[in-house]
Motif scaffolding. Structure first.
Motif, short mmCIF file in Angstrom:
data_model
loop_
_atom_site.label_atom_id
_atom_site.label_comp_id
_atom_site.label_asym_id
_atom_site.label_seq_id
_atom_site.Cartn_x
_atom_site.Cartn_y
_atom_site.Cartn_z
N HIS A 47 1.33 -1.32 -0.11
CA HIS A 47 -0.50 -0.07 0.12
C HIS A 47 0.88 1.33 0.03
O HIS A 47 1.86 1.41 1.01
CB HIS A 47 -1.08 -0.54 1.22
N GLU A 57 -5.83 7.53 5.52
CA GLU A 57 -6.68 5.42 4.80
C GLU A 57 -7.12 5.83 3.12
O GLU A 57 -7.01 4.86 2.29
CB GLU A 57 -7.08 5.37 5.46
N THR A 93 -0.66 -1.57 -5.29
CA THR A 93 -2.00 -0.11 -5.02
C THR A 93 -2.26 0.44 -6.06
O THR A 93 -1.23 1.33 -5.95
CB THR A 93 -2.58 0.37 -4.08
N HIS A 96 -5.53 4.02 -6.02
CA HIS A 96 -6.79 3.16 -4.51
C HIS A 96 -7.56 3.92 -4.44
O HIS A 96 -8.19 5.25 -6.23
CB HIS A 96 -6.26 3.77 -3.47
N TYR A 142 -3.54 -3.62 -7.85
CA TYR A 142 -4.71 -3.65 -7.40
C TYR A 142 -5.08 -2.57 -8.00
O TYR A 142 -4.02 -1.44 -8.13
CB TYR A 142 -4.20 -3.19 -5.94
N ASP A 182 -11.05 -3.78 -5.40
CA ASP A 182 -11.17 -3.80 -4.31
C ASP A 182 -13.65 -3.47 -4.56
O ASP A 182 -13.33 -3.60 -5.16
CB ASP A 182 -11.13 -2.52 -3.30
N SER A 284 -3.40 -6.67 7.63
CA SER A 284 -1.70 -5.49 6.85
C SER A 284 -1.20 -5.28 8.42
O SER A 284 -1.20 -6.02 9.59
CB SER A 284 -2.36 -3.93 7.13
N TRP A 289 -3.52 0.48 6.78
CA TRP A 289 -3.19 -0.10 5.82
C TRP A 289 -2.10 0.93 4.77
O TRP A 289 -0.90 0.62 4.11
CB TRP A 289 -3.94 -0.38 3.97
N TYR A 290 -2.28 1.89 4.08
CA TYR A 290 -0.66 2.26 4.78
C TYR A 290 -0.10 3.57 6.33
O TYR A 290 -0.63 2.91 6.81
CB TYR A 290 -1.75 3.94 3.99
N ASN A 322 0.08 -7.04 3.95
CA ASN A 322 0.86 -6.09 3.35
C ASN A 322 1.62 -4.85 4.26
O ASN A 322 2.22 -5.26 5.90
CB ASN A 322 -0.58 -4.87 3.73
N PRO A 324 2.82 -0.98 4.71
CA PRO A 324 3.12 0.16 4.41
C PRO A 324 3.71 0.61 4.27
O PRO A 324 4.67 1.53 4.88
CB PRO A 324 1.85 0.46 5.26
#
Length: 682
Positions: A47, A57, A93, A96, A142, A182, A284, A289-290, A322, A324
């Motif tokens: 991510h 996020e 990603t 996003h 993604y 997603d 994650s 996630w980030y 994940n 980040p």
């Protein structure tokens, strides 16, 4: 000579005649793409996008390309970390929900081509694709169907835009092993300046049949992920956990991406599911996630990561962990350290298959080519099975000597469908069979954990199934104990709980700052500490005698009699750092129940996923009657935004019944928040 030739011919014909007929498949079954994907088991998520720099996020879509400017971006570091951690691929990603794209797309200006990074000449998708090839990893994409930036989102024109971008991604970067769509879509957003809420029909708007056909045409080997598949489904949560019963079968035509009731009704799969759509567990390595700097101290621990492994891969799911990536463009060193420790421990747990040194027997088999010896040969394509009409069966593993173990791994030959519905593991003891553990579904892989067992023989009984069992592998392992200190928790009554890192471990502790040993009190149940103490605790493997390093915890007075007057303020004294109180007047007053001698106080800032109201400058006051307060100290909590951990402030001993912490300023100007307040008495 003629007689010899006839003998060879007769023997050959006899051999052929003895070959048993293969079992019939139990529908649904996986296709070639799904078979190849299932073998990967474990791969990584990256991510990294505009949210990394906006510290969000979900971006709103109004961000500017100028914000995106990593200073040390190194896709090779991402690939190297993933490879060394045992992962088989990486998914990034590419776009996003905010709509910013990581490649120089010709269909939008909201792209790296208009960012300061590499003067707009960079292409992260290309760099990662090449890095994955270098390190022998699969490469995946993604792509968020939702786009909060694009002015045409919600209109037919956007679907053309989306498919144009997918064509770029799937045509210019080599083989793609998974395309990840997603399920979040539709809602408020910038939408080219409209600043409005747009809702779409999640079932029909994206024209999924045509979009899927496009992916199939451009990347015939790619797996398609969404809630509903069609190739691989979401596990239904972001904890990384599959279920005690997890089927790869799914009623696929009854679900769709973004379906509100998917997690509750469909995520486990269905025994009578119509399509093969195996589960993928995504999680994650941090809460978000980030990347957020305030989560640098919240990376998942080794016990947490192991729990995820055993409840994902060990429950018939793949595992997608994940990373980040931070604002430098690197996987943070804390994340690297955590994933490497995890990888080493998994290797250690499954280093030696004790069953490979044993003899396997079965109560029945199908005939030549399907004997029980196949479960020990480490070849997935060979398996033991039974005659038609026999959905149960037994495999006995004879070690030939006393053997200790604590893990069972089973694999079905899922190429012909998932079958097992229930099984039991037993050991021979004094001439009888004694149950060790039991499970329901097996699927591609099932792992059971249990306390150490010592025996010379074990038996796996398949007690229920959709059809005859096809068991490809039996693995039995003695995983070394996780030698880390026990976890500590306390409630405001003063009760303390010590949690073992492994059920088979023992825990010993002291309360006087002395070093614990096996001669110290042994932990067996939660216990009370009303006053201040220094607790030290160790975990000990009773088999080897090895012990962990000691954890040291300063425990202060219990908060059982403390009182607060503001609504919800009890959350600041509940000994739960995950809860918090937001103060309307930027202060919190606490009645300690009685006057006590204190030497300082502690402040834990808000630990929730989206923190706010961190106190940066404070005043601390005390009172004897709750009316007249005296200022004792004031100052700042330095670096609290970057390191949101418990803050401790000390001063000369004094007596007080009431204390008050006031926020003079907060980091973001929002009302002050309090996760936990405590006092120091020594």
């Amino acid at each position: 000579m003629k007689n010899s030739l006839w003998l060879v011919l007769i023997l050959s014909l006899s051999f052929c005649a003895e070959k048993a007929a293969p079992p019939a498949p139990v529908l649904p079954v996986p296709n070639e793409r799904q078979i190849a994907w299932q073998e990967l088991e474990y791969y990584g998520f990256i991510h990294f996008n505009m949210n990394t720099f906006s510290d969000r996020e979900w971006g709103f879509g109004d961000e500017k390309p100028e914000q995106f400017n990593p200073t040390e971006l190194d896709a090779r570091q991402w690939a190297r970390v993933a490879s060394e951690a045992g992962m088989k691929g990486l998914i990034i990603t590419a776009k996003h929900h905010d709509g910013f794209v990581l490649w120089p797309s010709e269909y939008t200006e909201h792209s790296v081509k208009n960012s300061p990074w590499k003067d707009g000449k960079g292409d992260i998708i290309k760099e990662l694709s090449e890095a994955c090839k270098e390190y022998g990893l699969k490469f995946g994409i993604y792509y968020s169907p939702w786009d909060r930036n694009h002015p045409d989102y919600g209109k037919p024109e956007y679907i053309t835009y989306m498919r144009n971008q997918l064509t770029e991604l799937l045509s210019n970067y080599g083989d793609i092993f998974e395309v990840w769509f997603d399920g979040a879509n539709g809602g408020d957003g910038w939408y080219g300046g409209a600043n409005e809420t747009r809702k779409v029909d999640k079932f029909s708007y994206y024209g999924w049949p045509e979009t899927i056909e496009l992916v199939r045409e451009l990347q015939p080997g790619a797996m398609l992920f969404s809630d509903a598949g069609p190739d691989v489904r979401w596990v239904g949560n972001e904890h990384g956990y599959a279920y005690e019963t997890t089927w790869s079968n799914l009623m696929r035509d009854s679900v769709y991406a973004g379906m509100p009731e998917f997690s509750e009704k469909w995520a486990t799969g269905q025994e009578d599911g119509t399509h093969w759509v195996p589960a993928e567990a995504d999680v994650s390595i941090r809460p978000g996630w980030y990347y957020h700097k305030y989560e640098d101290h919240k990376v998942r621990t080794l016990p947490q990561l192991l729990e995820i492994y055993y409840k994902s891969i060990g429950r018939n799911s793949s595992l997608l962990i994940n990373f980040p990536v931070d604002t430098r463009g690197l996987i943070h060193e804390n994340d690297v350290d955590a994933i490497m420790k995890f990888a080493d421990k998994v290797k250690e747990d499954f280093a030696v298959n004790l069953a490979s040194y044993a003899i396997a027997e079965a109560n029945t088999d199908r005939g030549k080519g399907y004997e029980v010896k196949n479960v020990l040969d480490e070849d997935f394509e060979t398996y033991w099975t039974t005659p038609d009409g026999a959905p149960t069966g037994e495999i006995t593993i004879d070690f030939g000597a006393e053997t200790t173990f604590n893990r069972l791994m089973l694999q079905e030959y899922t190429n012909l469908g998932q079958r097992v519905k229930a099984f039991v593991l037993e050991r021979e003891k004094d001439g009888n069979w004694e149950k060790i553990a039991e499970g329901t579904t097996v699927g591609f892989k099932r792992i059971l954990r249990f306390p150490d067992v010592t025996t010379t023989k074990v038996r796996i009984r398949i007690t229920d199934g959709k059809d005859i069992p096809l068991i490809s592998k039996v693995g039995i392992y003695n995983a070394p104990k996780l030698l880390i200190a026990p976890a500590f928790s306390r409630v405001n009554s003063g009760e303390i709980t010590l949690t073992k890192p492994d059920e088979a471990m023992d825990v010993y502790y002291t309360l006087d700052d002395s070093e614990p040993s096996t001669a110290s009190p042994k932990y067996s149940a939660p216990f009370m500490i009303d006053g201040a103490a220094t607790l030290k605790a160790i975990s000990v493997d009773p088999g080897s005698g090895q012990q962990s390093e000691a954890v040291r915890i300063e425990v202060d007075v219990a908060k059982a009699n403390w009182k607060v007057g503001q609504e919800n303020a009890e959350r600041a004294i509940d000994e739960n750092s995950g809860s918090y109180f937001t103060s309307k007047d930027n202060s919190l007053t606490i009645d300690l129940g009685e006057a006590i001698a204190i030497k300082g106080f502690t402040y834990m800032p808000m630990q929730a996923r989206y923190p706010s109201g961190f106190i940066t400058n404070f005043t601390f006051e005390v009172s004897q009657d709750g009316k007249t307060f005296t200022t004792i100290t004031s100052g700042e909590f330095s670096n609290i935004v970057n390191s949101p951990i418990e803050q401790s402030i000390r001063f000369e001993e004094l007596k007080a019944r009431f204390i008050r912490l006031k926020a003079n300023t907060t980091a973001d100007g929002n009302p002050a928040t309090f996760a936990e307040i405590g006092v120091l008495t020594r």
